[in-house]
Design a protein around this motif. Structure first.
Motif, short mmCIF file in Angstrom:
data_model
loop_
_atom_site.label_atom_id
_atom_site.label_comp_id
_atom_site.label_asym_id
_atom_site.label_seq_id
_atom_site.Cartn_x
_atom_site.Cartn_y
_atom_site.Cartn_z
N ALA A 20 33.10 -11.61 20.80
CA ALA A 20 33.01 -10.19 21.14
C ALA A 20 32.78 -9.95 22.63
O ALA A 20 33.50 -9.16 23.26
CB ALA A 20 31.90 -9.54 20.31
N LEU A 21 31.80 -10.62 23.22
CA LEU A 21 31.45 -10.32 24.60
C LEU A 21 32.53 -10.73 25.60
O LEU A 21 32.87 -9.95 26.49
CB LEU A 21 30.10 -10.97 24.94
N ILE A 24 35.42 -8.27 26.01
CA ILE A 24 35.26 -7.08 26.87
C ILE A 24 35.99 -7.29 28.19
O ILE A 24 36.66 -6.38 28.70
CB ILE A 24 33.75 -6.81 27.10
N TYR A 269 36.34 -1.67 19.95
CA TYR A 269 35.06 -1.07 20.32
C TYR A 269 33.97 -1.45 19.31
O TYR A 269 32.84 -1.78 19.68
CB TYR A 269 35.18 0.45 20.39
N TRP A 272 32.78 -4.96 19.82
CA TRP A 272 31.83 -5.09 20.93
C TRP A 272 30.43 -4.67 20.50
O TRP A 272 29.45 -5.31 20.87
CB TRP A 272 32.29 -4.22 22.11
#
Length: 731
Positions: A20-21, A24, A269, A272
């Motif tokens: 997830a990170l 970004i 989104y 995240w």
């Protein structure tokens, strides 16, 4: 909660954070504040739309004009004309093609077909004749063929560039003022792009061709570089507007793509947000505990593995996990956009089998490495015991003998290159000749040498196995001067040493048995006499004369027993090196004369005639006088006990350089045999029947004293002649 379950949950959270990170960074510039029309894929497709619009509508190639300008050389005419042979050959070929069909039509009386076949044949015959009559006729045909081919290429290019994006446009040529319109550009639009002097004009290029592209030309049709340069039109510039109507986002495939983009955007989104929550959980409720992995059943076995194996597995696990994370990040948009039941199942399976599994495995390996090697010098010891260090040491050992190391390296390089050459020969047949040449001159001789060495090594190993099994009669053949030959020679020396050792051991066992027997006999004989005569003395009726006789015998036997025990102690001290010596400068000549005088009476009793050869001057040596007297005394006692009566005994003392030499020779009373070494053994006598007095330690004691003085004592037997030679360092 079970430790394994906690580890799996922790691994799932870590995997989620790792996907997830970083996503970004990857998706943030593409999605935050961006729409479907801002995506690179959409921009690329619009470029295709613009290219298709330019080549088909705004700046198309004028095929009629191009056809007139196409160049046809005389070579092209000749090649086209004679492609299927000479004029007679082509005419004859056409006649043969139609002969059977015309004959069949006549036979069937089919006038319509007959006339059609004859007309078609004549047209082809006339066309062939014109080909050979007029160059301009052939050139026109070649130009027409090229123009048709060019048209097909343009159509193929445009069909390849067609997209499913509907557009409306209103464009005006800046030079000619010609206007091109389609649809209404004033309606609400999903996408709008203005072209003017301030923002830049729309550049419309015509179809571009080059000879680097492999066009599927018909046989005999090709474009020259000059023709390629003249086919394309110069670019044209337009101002105006191009839009995608807003209803395209509601209807059609573009609308579906736009909906998928919006869905995927918000799903990313959500990813995240979930990743951030997972990160918070990792620092709060699901902190990692090393007990989860250190107390597992696999930990004990894993701790015994070598450190280089652990490091390789750690790097392999980390690499697989990194590749998985990278793949998951790049595919996240697609998977979340097309989220369906089957896709969800695939995501869960891949997440469980790869993400969680390899994250947990990586945590297990890293934790164990840190915990196991954090102790002082633990890491250093682990590296010293690793397979890598063992391999390095083995390589050093291989090259400890440089000849073997170089030969082995050359063989490996030759066979490696032979394998590469074999593969290269299949890839490029031209290399087969070179490969065969190298095989004959290099690989085959190397193989011959390798097989020869291996066979010799196996023969050495077989002989070594025979040696280990106790078969020591067959020597290993030594061939050449190689290291294997040297090894075979060393094994032969070892074989001989083992054989001698076995013989010596057998001899030692025999002598040990004799020693025990002789010691028992020599000690028991006087002891038995002492016990017997002691019992006799207990008789109160004994006369004074008998009692005195028995006491004399007891005294004699006691002295005999005392002498044996003292000799045993003295030999033991000499063997252990505990004998103390006080060396001083002694005249051996004088000492020899005193010893001869001491035993002169015994020599007379035994009817032995002494012949001495002694120097007139003193012969000095640094010796312990008392111990050296014992040497001479033992030798002379040995002479008068075991010499044949009526024979001569020779005693010789001489100066030999800086050394002194003593030689005694006599004729033995008993048969000595050939083995003189045994005469130095303890309790060994020339009288095998052991009827003579003595401890049997005389020569052994004498030899030990001589050796303690740094001298040498040798015994020689020639028939019945017994000879003792002593060399001692003079002073």
């Amino acid at each position: 909660m079970n430790k394994n379950i906690k580890l799996l949950i922790w691994s799932a959270l870590v995997t989620l954070v790792l996907i997830a990170l970083p996503s970004i960074i990857h998706y943030g510039p593409q999605l935050i504040g961006k729409s479907f029309t801002d995506q690179d894929d959409f921009k690329y497709r619009m470029e295709q739309v613009y290219t298709n619009l330019s080549e088909s509508i705004l700046n198309p190639v004028d095929l009629k004009k191009v056809e007139k300008e196409l160049y046809v050389s005389d070579g092209d005419v000749k090649e086209y004309r004679e492609r299927y042979g000479t004029l007679p050959e082509q005419l004859d070929n056409i006649q043969q093609q139609y002969a059977d069909r015309i004959t069949e039509a006549k036979k069937d009386q089919n006038e319509t077909l007959l006339l059609a076949l004859v007309k078609e044949r004549n047209i082809k015959l006339d066309d062939i004749k014109k080909n050979f009559e007029s160059d301009s006729y052939v050139k026109d045909k070649i130009r027409a063929d090229k123009a048709q081919k060019l048209e097909r290429l343009i159509n193929e290019t445009q069909s390849y560039q067609e997209t499913n994006i509907p557009i409306a446009y209103d464009l005006v040529n800046t030079e000619t003022g010609e206007r091109f319109t389609r649809g209404d550009v004033e309606v609400t639009s999903l996408f709008t792009e203005q072209f003017n002097d301030a923002r830049g004009y729309f550049k419309a290029d015509s179809a571009q061709f080059d000879n680097g592209y492999e066009y599927p030309m018909e046989e005999g049709i090709s474009f020259s570089d000059e023709e390629i340069a003249t086919i394309s039109n110069p670019p044209q510039y337009f101002e105006g507007t191009i839009i995608i109507p807003s209803d395209a986002a509601v209807l059609g495939s573009l609308a579906e793509e736009n909906d998928n983009f919006i869905r995927g955007k918000y799903m990313i989104y959500a990813l995240w947000v979930v990743g951030a929550l997972a990160l918070v959980a990792l620092f709060t409720v699901m902190k990692f505990r090393k007990e989860w992995v250190l107390e597992s059943r696999f930990a004990t076995m894993y701790s015994r593995w070598k450190i280089d194996v652990k490091v390789i597995l750690l790097l392999l696990t980390g690499s697989i996990l990194a590749l998985y994370i990278q793949s998951a990040i790049y595919n996240a948009m697609y998977q979340l956009t097309s989220l369906r039941l089957g896709v969800i199942g695939n995501i869960i399976v891949s997440f469980v089998l790869l993400g969680i599994l390899f994250t947990a495995l990586l945590a297990f390996q890293a934790t164990h490495l840190v915990e196991q090697y954090r102790k002082p010098r633990a890491l250093e010891r682990a590296f010293q015991e690793s397979y890598s260090m063992q391999f390095i040491q083995d390589v050093r050992d291989v090259f400890s003998n440089r000849s073997i190391g170089i030969q082995l390296s050359l063989l490996l390089v030759i066979f490696f290159l032979a394998g590469i050459g074999f593969v290269g020969g299949f890839m490029d047949p031209a290399l087969i000749v070179v490969y065969i040449f190298c095989v004959v001159l290099v690989a085959i001789p190397a193989l011959f040498i390798f097989v020869k060495k291996a066979a010799y090594l196996n023969r050495i190993l077989a002989a070594t196995n025979d040696m280990a099994a106790g078969h020591l009669t067959q020597a290993i053949p030594v061939k050449g001067k190689s290291q294997l030959a040297k090894h075979a020679a060393n094994l032969n020396n070892l074989r001989e040493g083992v054989r001698v050792s076995i013989n010596e051991q057998a001899k030692s066992e025999r002598l040990k048995t004799e020693l025990i027997t002789n010691v028992s006999h020599d000690l028991r004989t006087p002891l038995t006499s002492i016990i017997t005569y002691t019992d006799l003395l207990k008789d109160e009726t004994l006369s004074a004369e008998d009692r005195a006789k028995y006491v004399g015998i007891l005294d004699q036997k006691s002295q005999r027993l005392k002498t044996l025990i003292e000799d045993l102690f003295e030999v033991s001290k000499m063997a252990s090196g505990n004998l103390e010596m006080v060396k001083q400068r002694v005249d051996l000549n004088q000492l020899m004369q005193q010893a001869l005088a001491e035993h002169a009476e015994e020599f007379v009793k035994q009817d032995l005639h002494i012949r001495t050869i002694l120097p007139d001057e003193p012969v000095f040596a640094m010796v312990d006088g008392q111990k050296w007297w014992r040497v001479l005394d033992n030798l002379l006692v040995n002479v008068w006990k075991y010499s044949l009566p009526g024979t001569r005994v020779y005693v010789n003392l001489q100066q030999v350089g800086s050394n002194a030499r003593i030689i005694l020779k006599n004729v033995a009373r008993y048969e000595l045999g050939d083995n003189t070494d045994e005469l130095f053994e303890r309790f060994k006598r020339g009288d095998e029947s052991r009827q003579t007095e003595g401890s049997g330690l005389g020569l052994a004691i004498a030899q030990s004293i001589v050796e303690l003085h740094g001298g040498r004592m040798e015994v020689e037997v020639d028939g019945d002649l017994f000879k003792v030679t002593i060399d001692i360092i003079g002073s």
